[in-house]
Design a protein around this motif. Structure first.
Motif, PDB file in Angstrom:
ATOM      1  N   ARG A 122       0.862  -1.185   0.000  1.00 38.92           N
ATOM      2  CA  ARG A 122       0.000   0.000   0.000  1.00 38.92           C
ATOM      3  C   ARG A 122       0.897   1.234   0.000  1.00 38.92           C
ATOM      4  O   ARG A 122       1.765   1.365   0.863  1.00 38.92           O
TER       5      ARG A 122
ATOM      6  N   GLU B  23      -6.233  19.670  12.647  1.00 40.52           N
ATOM      7  CA  GLU B  23      -5.730  18.499  13.377  1.00 40.52           C
ATOM      8  C   GLU B  23      -5.729  18.766  14.880  1.00 40.52           C
ATOM      9  O   GLU B  23      -6.039  17.875  15.670  1.00 40.52           O
TER      10      GLU B  23
ATOM     11  N   ILE C 176       3.928  13.394   5.295  1.00 44.30           N
ATOM     12  CA  ILE C 176       2.796  12.515   5.588  1.00 44.30           C
ATOM     13  C   ILE C 176       3.320  11.108   5.885  1.00 44.30           C
ATOM     14  O   ILE C 176       2.843  10.426   6.802  1.00 44.30           O
TER      15      ILE C 176
ATOM     16  N   ARG D  10      -5.568   7.724   7.785  1.00 45.85           N
ATOM     17  CA  ARG D  10      -5.167   9.073   8.191  1.00 45.85           C
ATOM     18  C   ARG D  10      -4.206   9.670   7.181  1.00 45.85           C
ATOM     19  O   ARG D  10      -4.330  10.842   6.799  1.00 45.85           O
ATOM     20  N   ALA D  11      -3.239   8.855   6.746  1.00 46.81           N
ATOM     21  CA  ALA D  11      -2.269   9.322   5.751  1.00 46.81           C
ATOM     22  C   ALA D  11      -3.000   9.726   4.474  1.00 46.81           C
ATOM     23  O   ALA D  11      -2.682  10.743   3.846  1.00 46.81           O
TER      24      ALA D  11
ATOM     25  N   TYR E 175       2.970   8.881   9.289  1.00 54.92           N
ATOM     26  CA  TYR E 175       2.477   7.498   9.186  1.00 54.92           C
ATOM     27  C   TYR E 175       3.410   6.542   9.929  1.00 54.92           C
ATOM     28  O   TYR E 175       2.969   5.709  10.715  1.00 54.92           O
TER      29      TYR E 175
ATOM     30  N   ARG F 269       3.951  20.843  13.767  1.00 54.25           N
ATOM     31  CA  ARG F 269       3.377  20.800  12.411  1.00 54.25           C
ATOM     32  C   ARG F 269       3.478  22.175  11.750  1.00 54.25           C
ATOM     33  O   ARG F 269       3.725  22.276  10.545  1.00 54.25           O
TER      34      ARG F 269
ATOM     35  N   LYS G 222      -4.025  18.037   1.637  1.00 57.52           N
ATOM     36  CA  LYS G 222      -2.893  18.806   1.118  1.00 57.52           C
ATOM     37  C   LYS G 222      -3.060  19.039  -0.381  1.00 57.52           C
ATOM     38  O   LYS G 222      -2.819  20.128  -0.897  1.00 57.52           O
ATOM     39  N   PHE G 223      -3.504  18.001  -1.088  1.00 52.15           N
ATOM     40  CA  PHE G 223      -3.702  18.098  -2.527  1.00 52.15           C
ATOM     41  C   PHE G 223      -4.739  19.173  -2.853  1.00 52.15           C
ATOM     42  O   PHE G 223      -4.540  20.011  -3.739  1.00 52.15           O
TER      43      PHE G 223
ATOM     44  N   VAL H 111      -3.171  22.691  10.199  1.00 54.06           N
ATOM     45  CA  VAL H 111      -2.620  22.449  11.541  1.00 54.06           C
ATOM     46  C   VAL H 111      -3.738  22.641  12.576  1.00 54.06           C
ATOM     47  O   VAL H 111      -3.889  21.842  13.509  1.00 54.06           O
TER      48      VAL H 111
ATOM     49  N   GLU I 233       2.982   6.765  13.551  1.00 56.24           N
ATOM     50  CA  GLU I 233       1.720   6.208  14.053  1.00 56.24           C
ATOM     51  C   GLU I 233       1.655   4.686  13.965  1.00 56.24           C
ATOM     52  O   GLU I 233       0.927   4.054  14.718  1.00 56.24           O
ATOM     53  N   VAL I 234       2.385   4.106  13.024  1.00 57.94           N
ATOM     54  CA  VAL I 234       2.359   2.643  12.880  1.00 57.94           C
ATOM     55  C   VAL I 234       3.326   1.983  13.855  1.00 57.94           C
ATOM     56  O   VAL I 234       2.986   1.028  14.539  1.00 57.94           O
TER      57      VAL I 234
ATOM     58  N   PHE J  39      -9.072  13.511 -10.021  1.00 58.03           N
ATOM     59  CA  PHE J  39      -8.476  12.717  -8.940  1.00 58.03           C
ATOM     60  C   PHE J  39      -9.435  12.634  -7.755  1.00 58.03           C
ATOM     61  O   PHE J  39      -9.599  11.581  -7.146  1.00 58.03           O
TER      62      PHE J  39
ATOM     63  N   ASP K 215      -7.372   4.713  11.777  1.00 60.86           N
ATOM     64  CA  ASP K 215      -6.376   3.854  11.129  1.00 60.86           C
ATOM     65  C   ASP K 215      -5.269   4.694  10.492  1.00 60.86           C
ATOM     66  O   ASP K 215      -5.563   5.627   9.732  1.00 60.86           O
ATOM     67  N   PRO K 216      -3.991   4.370  10.768  1.00 60.59           N
ATOM     68  CA  PRO K 216      -2.893   5.197  10.237  1.00 60.59           C
ATOM     69  C   PRO K 216      -2.881   5.342   8.719  1.00 60.59           C
ATOM     70  O   PRO K 216      -2.571   6.425   8.203  1.00 60.59           O
ATOM     71  N   TYR K 217      -3.236   4.273   7.993  1.00 63.77           N
ATOM     72  CA  TYR K 217      -3.220   4.367   6.537  1.00 63.77           C
ATOM     73  C   TYR K 217      -4.310   5.312   6.048  1.00 63.77           C
ATOM     74  O   TYR K 217      -4.091   6.137   5.153  1.00 63.77           O
TER      75      TYR K 217
ATOM     76  N   VAL L 140       2.167   5.100   0.469  1.00 63.34           N
ATOM     77  CA  VAL L 140       1.930   6.340   1.204  1.00 63.34           C
ATOM     78  C   VAL L 140       2.839   7.378   0.552  1.00 63.34           C
ATOM     79  O   VAL L 140       4.026   7.119   0.341  1.00 63.34           O
TER      80      VAL L 140
ATOM     81  N   ARG M 230      -4.784  13.063   5.016  1.00 60.01           N
ATOM     82  CA  ARG M 230      -3.811  14.160   4.999  1.00 60.01           C
ATOM     83  C   ARG M 230      -3.357  14.441   3.584  1.00 60.01           C
ATOM     84  O   ARG M 230      -3.180  15.595   3.190  1.00 60.01           O
ATOM     85  N   PHE M 231      -3.160  13.372   2.804  1.00 56.91           N
ATOM     86  CA  PHE M 231      -2.722  13.512   1.411  1.00 56.91           C
ATOM     87  C   PHE M 231      -3.743  14.313   0.614  1.00 56.91           C
ATOM     88  O   PHE M 231      -3.401  15.282  -0.077  1.00 56.91           O
ATOM     89  N   TRP M 232      -5.016  13.939   0.697  1.00 56.86           N
ATOM     90  CA  TRP M 232      -6.034  14.617  -0.100  1.00 56.86           C
ATOM     91  C   TRP M 232      -6.281  16.047   0.375  1.00 56.86           C
ATOM     92  O   TRP M 232      -6.507  16.944  -0.426  1.00 56.86           O
TER      93      TRP M 232
END
Lengths: 234, 234
Positions: free
Chosen positions: A64, B78, A71, B98-99, A75, A98, B106-107, B75, A78-79, B141, B94-96, A66, B102-104
């Motif tokens: 998967r 969060e 970010i 969450r990542a 991750y 942050r 920021k995008f 910031v 947190e993992v 996207f 879930d960390p994944y 990341v 955060r990605f979207w």
């Protein structure tokens, strides 16, 4: 989700990939490093894993992906909850961390680019002066957040150390190539000490490329700029 | 003794600022009481409070919790989620996931908003077309990421939905107000369309967005400015 099977897609000179490696090393995570060939065009794996930005670094955890270095660092924190914490535990301290990481993201790379690609001396001096203003703000942030300890994170390397420190190798390149002092005793005494402390840290020292190697790389990619100004030392 | 959560919350913001809107929405979603301190003239006359609490950027929004300031909208979001842990959770656990959130976020902030803003304010035909294409690429996207979920956050509104509120608003208002082909028409982006309806159907969201009249006059003045600038440079 098994914690095994971690891969990092990166390029050796990239400070962004370095951020992720430092985080993985801090947590003693085993990982496989997959070097993206800069001259060979982007790999299938990169394009598939990061279709939005098509950039390194990408962390592949059990296949998967990341993306985006900061970010990914969060991750990892947190993992892998054993080992040192990268972000502080208090929500306010986390917000401050942050904030400064976002500041680094906004200001540091563009400032460095401006210095390295400046077409003449005056422009470069101006770019250096502007960058030093940024560094003064980070000096102040360091004093407040380190509370007398060696890192932004205190006793141990933390989120801002990683975000900002990943550029330390490149700061050395700029200083060597253009005979400038980015950090100095007068305006940024704490950061002056911090750069070397960061580069000497066990999670960092074995994976940071040498100044000479980075300088060579910069010369090949930014040839006109480097040729225009004679470096301080060969 | 009152816990830190119950202590004073203030928000320095500005009515036209989408970033301020996002923070207000998050506070209201969580049912947090706060005092709104409006900046009336960000261009010429920033308040002493703003300069004191955000000396680095001098921008809104700034959240002040028990006298301690936090700046930068992502910031702040969060911080809100970590400090006030009641529903709805802005970030998943879930960390994944969450990542991914955060990605979207920021995008959307880094790419989508600037692209749509460019599209709204450019002068020449060709520039508008290329800005539109860039905006649409970003929206595609987002369309793909929705994949039949009610919200980006799943069944409930999450951080990405809050950050994307402007996208929803523009999508719904532009076509109507401007009789202008919006960057995201419902034919091209059916999932985004359904999501925007859902999101803007929530009173906590729609109560915090400018009225269509206000928005229309803001856009009109921007377009006039762009047209004048374009004519002046010919």
């Amino acid at each position: 989700m098994a914690k095994g099977d971690v891969k990092l897609l990166g390029t050796w000179a990239s400070p962004f990939a370095l951020r992720v490696e430092v985080a993985l090393k801090l947590k003693s995570v085993d990982y496989e490093y997959l070097e993206e060939n800069l001259r060979g065009g982007k790999s299938e794996l990169l394009l598939k894993s990061n279709p939005v930005h098509k950039k390194v670094p990408v962390l592949l955890h059990g296949d998967r992906p990341v993306c985006e270095s900061l970010i990914i660092v969060q991750y990892i924190d947190e993992v892998w909850t054993y080992g040192p914490s990268i972000l502080p535990s208090d929500p306010y301290d986390r917000a401050i961390a942050r904030f400064w990481a976002a500041f680094v993201e906004d200001k540091v790379y563009p400032s460095m680019r401006a210095i390295m690609t400046a077409s003449h001396e005056e422009a470069r001096a101006e770019a250096v002066a502007k960058f030093k203003e940024v560094l003064v703000l980070l000096e102040d942030a360091f004093v407040k957040s380190s509370k007398g300890k060696p890192f932004f994170g205190g006793d141990e390397v933390g989120y801002v150390d990683i975000a900002f420190g990943a550029f330390a190798g490149w700061f050395k390149v700029i200083e060597k190539a253009f005979n400038v002092e980015l950090f100095d005793e007068a305006t940024t005494p704490n950061l002056l000490a911090w750069v070397d402390a960061f580069l000497a840290h066990p999670a960092v020292k074995d994976i940071t490329p040498s100044t000479d190697k980075l300088l060579e790389f910069a010369k090949n990619f930014l040839l006109p700029t480097m040729k225009a100004v004679a470096p301080a030392s060969q | 003794m009152a816990s830190i959560k119950e202590e004073e919350v203030k928000l320095i913001g500005n009515l036209p600022s989408m970033a301020s809107r996002k923070v207000e929405i998050a506070l209201q979603l969580k049912g947090i009481k706060y005092e709104f301190l409006e900046e009336h003239d960000l261009k010429h006359n920033k308040s002493p409070e703003l300069l004191k609490y955000n000396p680095v950027h001098k921008k809104v929004p700034v959240l002040i919790h028990s006298g301690r300031p936090i700046a930068e909208s992502l910031v702040i979001l969060e911080y809100i989620d970590e400090t006030w842990t009641q529903e709805p959770a802005l970030l998943p656990s879930d960390p994944y996931e969450r990542a991914s959130a955060r990605f979207w976020s920021k995008f959307i902030d880094d790419k989508c908003y600037p692209a749509v803003r460019k599209y709204l304010t450019l002068g020449s035909e060709t520039e508008v077309e290329s800005a539109r294409a860039e905006a649409q690429e970003g929206l595609q996207f987002l369309e793909n990421e929705l994949k039949g979920k009610k919200y980006f956050g799943g069944e409930t509104i999450g951080m990405v939905d809050v950050v994307a509120v402007g996208v929803a608003f523009w999508q719904q208002t532009l076509e109507e107000i401007m009789q202008m082909e919006p960057a995201n028409s419902c034919q091209d982006f059916p999932l985004l369309c359904a999501w925007a309806d859902e999101l803007l159907g929530c009173s906590v969201i729609s109560d915090n967005l400018p009225s269509k009249d206000k928005f229309s006059s803001l856009i009109q003045s921007r377009l006039q400015f762009a047209a004048a600038a374009s004519a002046a440079s010919k």
